[in-house]
Design a protein around this motif. Sequence first.
Motif, PDB file in Angstrom:
ATOM      1  N   GLY A 131       0.805  -1.217   0.000  1.00  0.00           N
ATOM      2  CA  GLY A 131       0.000   0.000   0.000  1.00  0.00           C
ATOM      3  C   GLY A 131       0.836   1.264   0.000  1.00  0.00           C
ATOM      4  N   LYS A 132       0.500   2.167   0.893  1.00  0.00           N
ATOM      5  CA  LYS A 132       1.179   3.474   0.908  1.00  0.00           C
ATOM      6  C   LYS A 132       2.616   3.367   1.436  1.00  0.00           C
ATOM      7  CE  LYS A 132      -0.367   7.563   1.810  1.00  0.00           C
ATOM      8  NZ  LYS A 132      -0.956   8.655   2.621  1.00  0.00           N
ATOM      9  N   ASP A 133       2.879   2.320   2.261  1.00  0.00           N
ATOM     10  CA  ASP A 133       4.218   2.159   2.833  1.00  0.00           C
ATOM     11  C   ASP A 133       5.147   1.341   1.934  1.00  0.00           C
ATOM     12  OD1 ASP A 133       3.461   3.536   5.052  1.00  0.00           O
ATOM     13  OD2 ASP A 133       2.742   1.748   6.100  1.00  0.00           O
ATOM     14  N   ALA A 134       4.624   0.902   0.806  1.00  0.00           N
ATOM     15  CA  ALA A 134       5.431   0.038  -0.062  1.00  0.00           C
ATOM     16  C   ALA A 134       6.688   0.755  -0.533  1.00  0.00           C
ATOM     17  CB  ALA A 134       4.602  -0.398  -1.254  1.00  0.00           C
ATOM     18  N   ILE A 135       7.753  -0.013  -0.624  1.00  0.00           N
ATOM     19  CA  ILE A 135       8.999   0.520  -1.170  1.00  0.00           C
ATOM     20  C   ILE A 135       9.336  -0.284  -2.418  1.00  0.00           C
ATOM     21  CG2 ILE A 135      11.469   0.804  -0.765  1.00  0.00           C
ATOM     22  CD1 ILE A 135      10.772   1.064   2.221  1.00  0.00           C
ATOM     23  N   LYS A 156      10.076   5.405  -2.458  1.00  0.00           N
ATOM     24  CA  LYS A 156       8.796   5.315  -1.752  1.00  0.00           C
ATOM     25  C   LYS A 156       7.679   5.095  -2.761  1.00  0.00           C
ATOM     26  CE  LYS A 156       9.919   8.162   2.233  1.00  0.00           C
ATOM     27  NZ  LYS A 156       9.907   9.535   2.730  1.00  0.00           N
ATOM     28  N   SER A 157       6.447   4.948  -2.240  1.00  0.00           N
ATOM     29  CA  SER A 157       5.337   4.640  -3.137  1.00  0.00           C
ATOM     30  C   SER A 157       4.973   5.813  -4.042  1.00  0.00           C
ATOM     31  CB  SER A 157       4.126   4.165  -2.345  1.00  0.00           C
ATOM     32  OG  SER A 157       3.789   5.147  -1.396  1.00  0.00           O
ATOM     33  N   VAL A 163      14.564   6.133  -0.927  1.00  0.00           N
ATOM     34  CA  VAL A 163      14.707   5.649   0.440  1.00  0.00           C
ATOM     35  C   VAL A 163      16.165   5.286   0.706  1.00  0.00           C
ATOM     36  CG1 VAL A 163      14.046   3.828   2.050  1.00  0.00           C
ATOM     37  CG2 VAL A 163      12.366   4.731   0.442  1.00  0.00           C
ATOM     38  N   GLY A 164      16.771   4.660  -0.280  1.00  0.00           N
ATOM     39  CA  GLY A 164      18.175   4.281  -0.138  1.00  0.00           C
ATOM     40  C   GLY A 164      18.661   3.682  -1.444  1.00  0.00           C
ATOM     41  N   VAL A 165      19.977   3.605  -1.601  1.00  0.00           N
ATOM     42  CA  VAL A 165      20.537   2.985  -2.798  1.00  0.00           C
ATOM     43  C   VAL A 165      21.713   2.120  -2.380  1.00  0.00           C
ATOM     44  CG1 VAL A 165      19.922   4.902  -4.314  1.00  0.00           C
ATOM     45  CG2 VAL A 165      22.154   4.871  -3.229  1.00  0.00           C
ATOM     46  N   LYS A 249       0.974   1.738 -16.010  1.00  0.00           N
ATOM     47  CA  LYS A 249      -0.119   0.766 -16.181  1.00  0.00           C
ATOM     48  C   LYS A 249      -0.824   0.508 -14.857  1.00  0.00           C
ATOM     49  CE  LYS A 249       0.767  -2.133 -20.162  1.00  0.00           C
ATOM     50  NZ  LYS A 249       1.137  -3.458 -20.635  1.00  0.00           N
ATOM     51  N   GLN A 250       0.011   0.360 -13.788  1.00  0.00           N
ATOM     52  CA  GLN A 250      -0.570   0.113 -12.469  1.00  0.00           C
ATOM     53  C   GLN A 250      -1.473   1.269 -12.061  1.00  0.00           C
ATOM     54  OE1 GLN A 250       0.190  -3.163 -12.447  1.00  0.00           O
ATOM     55  NE2 GLN A 250       0.112  -2.925 -10.241  1.00  0.00           N
ATOM     56  N   LYS A 251      -0.959   2.480 -12.295  1.00  0.00           N
ATOM     57  CA  LYS A 251      -1.719   3.679 -11.937  1.00  0.00           C
ATOM     58  C   LYS A 251      -3.040   3.695 -12.697  1.00  0.00           C
ATOM     59  CE  LYS A 251       1.627   7.116 -10.752  1.00  0.00           C
ATOM     60  NZ  LYS A 251       2.481   8.129 -11.379  1.00  0.00           N
ATOM     61  N   ALA A 252      -2.969   3.438 -13.990  1.00  0.00           N
ATOM     62  CA  ALA A 252      -4.166   3.474 -14.827  1.00  0.00           C
ATOM     63  C   ALA A 252      -5.178   2.448 -14.341  1.00  0.00           C
ATOM     64  CB  ALA A 252      -3.792   3.200 -16.278  1.00  0.00           C
ATOM     65  N   SER A 253      -4.696   1.235 -14.027  1.00  0.00           N
ATOM     66  CA  SER A 253      -5.653   0.202 -13.617  1.00  0.00           C
ATOM     67  C   SER A 253      -6.233   0.502 -12.241  1.00  0.00           C
ATOM     68  CB  SER A 253      -4.997  -1.181 -13.647  1.00  0.00           C
ATOM     69  OG  SER A 253      -4.040  -1.265 -12.627  1.00  0.00           O
TER      70      SER A 253
END
Lengths: 262, 236
Positions: A131-135, A156-157, A163-165, A249-253
């Motif tokens: 969800g919103k916390d996904a990295i 971050k989402s 977040v880091g590399v 695509k994810q956003k659109a769906s």
Amino acid sequence: MHSTGYTLRFIIILTAVVALVLTALREFTKEQSDKNEAVFNKKEILKAIASKLGPDGGPAVVKDFDDQTVEQIFDSKIKQLVIKNNGDVVEKDAIMAAGYKGGQATDVDMAKEKKKSEDDRMFPLFIYGEGKDAIYIMNVRGSGLWDEIWGNIAVKSDLSTIVGVSFDHKGETPGLGAEIKDNPAFPRSFTNKRLFNDAGEFTSVIVRKGGARDKNHEVDGISGATVTADGVTEMIARCINYYQPYFEKQKASSLQGYLINN
Amino acid sequence: MAETAVKKKEPVIAFGKKERKLISDPLNDNNPLTVQVLGICSALAVTSLILPSLVMSIAVVFVCMFASFFTSLLRKKIPNSVRMIVQLVIIAGLVTVVEFSLRYLNYPVYKQLSVYIGLIITNCIVMGRLEAFAMANNPWRSLLDGLGNGLGYGAILLIVAFIRELFGKGTLFAGTGIEMKIIGASPDYWINTLTSNWFGWYANNNLMVLPAAAMFIIGILIWIQRSWNQKLVDIS
């Protein structure tokens, strides 16, 4: 003076013996070596999100994780995906058909993929949390001064804030180009930089010789390692774009789902 | 051959004056790096930090010892026309053994050093000892000679790496469990140049990080060694 026949026999026997010994040694050590390599590569991925892996979500030192901890994090908390640069998700069978036995994102050999054309390449994507916390952890790969350099970029989402590399290299000069990996301050300087500007345009993160000028989108270069630093800039700018079609695509769906539900 | 007649008088395995000299000679009077000036290439490449220098030294000691030993075992059988190739096969085989072992035992260190391990094959000290010593001496002495020369090479490597890491990065043993941060512009270091009254002027020397610095340091080491060991001056 030895005869030609003797010389030939000697060489053939010596080569056979040496080859046999080495093959035996390789067979004996192969399983453990391959396991070491797999854990090593997974640790590289985890290093990008080290700041979230400690107890109660604090920072952790990935280097000190033992093999089991690494496997456990990958089994229980990380979702693995393999995508194409048109946004399609590659199924497990297709990954295995490409010659990667496990069929997982961690099995994809990026060095091999880089030799394919961009449209055929497979890109591993790792999602930590939900969800919103996904990295989202993306893989980047390019060229340094001497050989290949590569790394993992965790965002971050919002898909922009880093977040880091973690970076690695095949043969950069120790003390100069190799600092992208050896000096923890360099990967740390990417934290909270943004890949997109406020207007939503892709700006990437640039390694700037002589010091960062834009605090949101640039980091300080490494003195004496301009070519490696430019390689880092180039690979981030190029490789992050391979992942964008998937995210769109994810956003659109998800937008579609939102409209249907309401 | 003439050499066989000489050898029969002496025991095969012994640790007398001659054997001790085989180990001590390369450390000073006949150092492969500072006196024979061999193996310079790898000495410039790996010495920017102590850790790679240390692993490189250990690997070279191992390869040099056993390459000498095996070459010496085979010395009467090796056809003269292909002896260099035979030596190379032995060295390359041993280097691969080192590589596989590192991969098995400690993968992170293998990853860090994979480039240098291959470089041992091209190290002229190993090949030089095989040609000059192992081809004409018994296996035991060849083993000791290989050990001595490996140590002589390793000692110089570590001295150079110590100087380069200290003045180039301000640390010692970086990348190991006992990393020491000596001098630098952050509170992590023992001497923090930002707050120190005495060392505010100090900055790490970027030249030390470059391979060229090793050239200067080795040059200075040769100078020091020659002014201290007069025997060497007479030779030249």
